[in-house]
Design an enzyme around this catalytic site. Structure first.
Site: not given
Lengths: 326, 326, 326, 326, 326, 326
Positions: C92, C189-190, C275, C304
């Site tokens: 992201y 993540s994204q 996270d 994260h």
């Protein structure tokens, strides 16, 4: 801070398993024996600021590794006979500060022996320190002291500190103005952790004053608080991920739970229920393991400041009573 | 971050006085001579993760005080003849990380020798480190490295680091795959400060890549920025108030201004105008003192990230041109 | 960060109900069919910075709505025969950054196809981007991408992104240097969320590398974390209160739980127990629904950042093993 | 907030150079002409909550690109003859909110036409919005609206907004209850910037109420404030470093300085001396360029809240006087 | 904190204009006369915790408006003849704390009379207080004490406090153990401001110890610092905008500049150059106006902690010298 | 904000024990009787800003202790016959603001009587206040109002406020334009707490509008939230540790739980599930104790802003329906 740990009723019965290495006592016996091979060489230099009713000395002695450790030694002026002596260990980050920071015990009729925690006192503008830590660290570390030498019990920072603390008792016990049968260890936070360890490691200790102790129940602490200094451990573990078991093994030689389980003398603990630096379950974990006569003062609305000046007065009363005074 | 330092036009002409001790060169000559008495003993252990077009080695060598220093050494596989080699020094807090963090230079046709900064790499989860600093500090210190040993130039942390960096050049120059006449030092922030010092201290260095350098123009830095790591110094000075002149005297042996004034090789600097970690006037102060051929890339809208990947590409182009390649 | 989600033992068995619309597959079939009516028109422009052992191309192709999508395509120079190719999707906020950010896979012997996430890369100074999102949003949105078009599945931002990702696989599969039977999707993540979706949507995908995936188990995420980007949803829902069910209906077409339940290829997941961006229960929720062969790396002390470079090396080993290499 | 900008005496005389493209007027003429090719199609739907002394309509009309724009239209019930009408433009992030947020003007005897700023109102829980921005952005953008389409004046977000604002005046002027010769534009922050532009772009505007205007004197703003939304620009420029001149060229078509220089009608400005969102020099820069009759209220102790309700009352008094009422 | 105020050289000569109301002296004469109509009724209750070498009393007396004010009175036990007495006034927010917080002066041979600042001490867990402020405020106020009664000098909070402080001197001077010709006023921050005022208002004061004084040079303070408590004023002025001149008029009766200009006795000031609570120019402004013999200790690296324990020792030396002792 | 309190299903049934003193009703009867001995002396001064369709009065009346309390009184102009009247109590920190902040109810056909909360409104730049609290506090207090007089129910700040609120109803009921049988109390947060109390204390109240009420279920609130203003209590208790039971005893006379249990009229509550200022369990605790007809609006995604303008419209609809209007 809201309440975030176990409810008080559960805390009172909380008795966690201890992770204790088989050679815990051997490790410490060897460490202390080695340290005692250095000449203690305690020096007491009169302090240059004239006080009217207290005698102040800039004290130094040889701690772990032959390194010189600094502190203050204060006596009520004109006391009759040897005095009980409070060993005062200092919280994380602070140095010994100024003699006038330590007037409580001499004003109450006790000697006080303030020991610096080596290496601290370089960034606490109210409590400057004088003692470095000439020993380094075989591993990369997180800023601060918690992970200095953490990959090996022999290299770990607090091995040096706890040894210094034991040697400080040696020094106090040898001072002519001190009654060696009435030495009390005390401190808050890191100082409480050091006091807790020293009570277990030095047979001359007569009582312990343990406020919101740090260095206790490491494994739970790192799981329930996001606050420093315990977070120094998390930052290290999040970086050197391969070392977690090795690090926890080292910590098991220094965990307050294991020292508390060796505590045989009277102890006055304190705990704060909103303390996110040294969470209450870590404190009660040690307190509940303590084997000697014990009391605990619970501060329901306080964070890590704990009992503060209220607790100091509790301690004076506690020692007055223990020693049959006033 | 708004602009907070001098306007760019003034920065371009900013040439601050330097505070240089008379024995600056003698201090460093003696330091390096002493370090060179230890056997360098560089070791190159092949790394176990198979790469297809690059050879990776886990390197170690003997730095200051006989301590082992770790790093990585990467070569493009199948290169013809000795290669130019970039010495890569690392920013504050980071360890060497992973070999794959350092693929730029081998992909561009250069060897790269990554040196760890002793003691760092314990709390940077993206860049774990392997090298401790087995030497401690005679004085109490602020957490971090800036004040470790600050009361005596001989005890100061960066004496060890800069010496390690010089010895790393010794190691690279001796490697058969390296063309010792084409060794380039480089780094950003602390790494830039180390590169700047090493360029002045090691005659084999052929060029320098200095990004947003730290450890430069200490006295101005502590007056105009509230950001770490320079604030470590302020915290120490605010605590050990009696030591300010002693501390600044120590720092004068390590100030990038004094190394820059000894810079004779081609240098590519970078500076960011909104950088509150290493403020632009401290960077231009060094750049303007640099004596060799020089260029500076100005990043008007950036904070301490400086030129980032843009600057990395600038550096590849700069070296390609310098070495007449591509 | 303390532990805040379910204990690890519960996470391992956590299999939440999925909210899946009846026309989920039809929605995606129609979306992809529509997108494939545009000519893919993949272009590979050689990059101007000379590298020694890797070939770099500035790639673009036609994604959703006929919009051009940018990326990088890197190959180890001089490779023999078609190569396995890793599709790399980005986290992201980031753009594609620089080619040198993506040298790991070519150095390990793989092609890598980096796809930009449209519209990102405008405020990440380390990872600049080149691709806009020429499509807007029929509804007012919270800053960021999470609520762009959220009131209608057809208008939702991630419909465009997931479609781009599928078309990127089409492009890679058609490249002569790529072995179309060995295409792997990956990201963190994204990027992990996109990889997870693409593995379900494109039959050519051979394996998936899913790190700390975002866009997964929305309903739980918004209830247990106060961190962005999931909080973009909360800010929107707290504002457009009348739209909650409509928004969650849209999200049900994009929820990683539903894609994971369609995952048939081998997958290597990772999760971090501290996270708070992509909480561990949202990751395990998807992992436990994944239908193909699977492994998960658990990082107990990380937030994260997840496995970071450690995980990258795990992935190289995983693919080497999967493809019988090295 | 301390004072951080120029002293008040200097502010009063601060007349910065303007960066105005040669085709500024042509750009806007063409833009508006193109927008006016769409049928305005203003609709006024009675609002369903019964009010006693005000008539409320949910208004919509066709703005830039044929997109529907929402708002509110409120009238004092039972007014005699056409009324003066205040166009109310909204601050950054807010939607139109509720009709009861806009009762001031009808209670004071004016019509009020509230125009939504397309795309805003998705994350302001007090001011929900209804209007999306169906147009996207050809370039990657920073979250927020400031950099949407910033690389091309034709694609820039505020081209659409300012055009919407002009069309809103067209709509109000055509409403039978409105006296088209007494239309006033107003707003605070972003709303002030829109009002300032609209006063320059629409000949029917009779007066302007410009509070702490945003979107004015961009180049100075990004250099002296660290606050959003101007920092959206800095984040973009720090990322897409190659585009700075292109971005500033785009902004020159939208800079409040250039609109102020075209301001011919009476204007009441306000400025707050401790405003770090829209620093006072950016406000005075516009005010001092304004060509019409003008007054400015200076709030010495306020940040970006500016005059708040005090200023609202000033505005009522100002219009009462301008229109010879009460 | 970086340096943010004038350079030290300018500070040394900084002599700002004073805003002094014509009836300043009359206001205070009348105020004190009125207060002295109440019976002082000082009570000294022995404290119940037994100390060995100091006598401790819980003191109370009648301050402004007939309200009872609490404090501590400590004497070195067994002192010969009347002693010099230090009046200790307390910093913002703190109560009197515990007797053991005040052992410095009795240990150094002085009496100390600690006066509580009415109403404080309710939210400082280290320094609990006992004294309320039974008088309220005719105007709405910002939380805190700075704006309580600020619209009228007669109603202003510090009128009550300064009067209490004068009456405390009356009480001390009347105590048989105190040498009324050797009364010294002292304090830091708010305590420094009170000491500064009391030195001007009470003829018996023999010397003043003024550390980083607050309540001094209000108009500059509110313009250059964003820190509390001065910001309480800004919050009030930003709210009650109509009252600024009225408020500043009230403050002119309480401004340390005006008290300093009436300072005739020897004074030891301290100032910290990085102090953003009581900025150095506000301190030097007062110091430079002080009319008596004076010295100032400059702490270049400190924020509002100022000289801390270092300064306390300076003060002991200063008084020892002044009174020809030790 | 994530969800942090009980799940909604548990909240709906949450009925906590109440801590109610035996003389609760007697305490309030005596308090009100005493207050009613003062002449109410309500004054209505026409406001000088001309409005077109609403009549505005600056209202004042005699509240607790004979102190004058300020507010606004607004009426739709030209209304027929006596009107229902909404008593509007204000949230923590705010003053009455401006008449135009209160146009909703007159626009909807109701009178509104806005009562200031004494002492507030000195540091809320959007809502300035006019009313001081001329009564002080017998105990030291934390900044803010929560602990003013907390050691004695008779001295507690909210005794004065709740009494003012009852007297405000007396005033409204006596106004000729008001229908005394249709008086409604309302407010949000502190205003909701005051409304809740007033509904219990004044028999003329016909309905209550209670939004996210503060001052309710103190003991749980201080244990589960770290947010102000409840934290004012914690700061006080952490300081004046000896007073906890005394303080909670005082609070028991003011706890919304006890007032809710006396609520007999129709009530419309609202609650926000992510509200960490007034946590949902404290709101449901009161709601579930309310004895009259009741409804509650649950806002699942909101923090303390609660229902905002949505809720205002709910309230208009609720009263329209209750009073059979529109």
């Amino acid at each position: 801070m809201p309440l975030f740990d176990l409810p008080l009723e559960e805390l009172r019965g909380y008795l966690p398993d201890r992770d204790e290495p088989a050679d815990f006592d051997a490790f410490w016996s060897a460490t202390l024996a080695e340290a005692r091979e250095f000449d203690l060489a305690a020096e007491y230099v009169p302090y240059d600021l004239p006080y009217a009713n207290v005698d102040v000395f800039d004290v130094s002695f040889t701690g772990w590794g032959g390194h010189r450790i600094n502190g203050w030694f204060l006596l009520p002026r004109g006391a009759q006979g040897p005095l009980p002596c409070v060993m005062h260990y200092i919280g994380y980050g602070g140095g010994r500060g100024f003699p006038h920071d330590h007037l409580l015990w001499p004003s109450a009729g006790y000697a006080v022996f303030v020991m610096e925690t080596r290496g601290h006192g370089g960034a606490n503008n109210g409590r400057p320190g004088a003692t470095g830590d000439p020993h380094g660290s075989a591993n990369p570390q997180a800023p601060g002291m918690m992970t200095r030498g953490i990959l090996d019990p022999s290299d770990y920072y607090y091995r040096r500190v706890f040894t210094d603390a034991v040697r400080a008792v040696d020094a106090a016990a040898a001072h002519p103005a001190v009654d060696a049968s009435r030495i009390v260890v005390g401190g808050a936070s890191q100082g409480g952790g050091i006091a807790q360890a020293t009570a277990a490691l030095h047979p001359a200790v007569r009582a312990a004053l343990v406020d919101v102790p740090f260095l206790t129940h490491f494994r739970r602490a790192v799981e329930i608080t996001a606050s420093d200094p315990y977070q120094e451990l998390v930052r290290f573990l999040s970086t050197r991920r391969d070392t977690a078991e090795q690090a926890f093994r080292t910590l098991s030689y220094f965990d307050g739970l294991n020292f508390a389980a060796r505590g045989r003398v009277p102890a006055l603990y304190s705990v704060a229920l909103m303390d996110d630096i040294c969470p209450p379950s870590t404190v009660f974990g040690a307190y509940n393991h303590w084997q000697g006569p014990k009391e605990i003062t619970v501060w329901p609305w306080n964070n890590h400041e704990g009992g503060g000046g209220y607790q100091s007065e509790e301690q004076v009363r506690y020692l007055h009573k223990l020693f049959g005074e006033s």
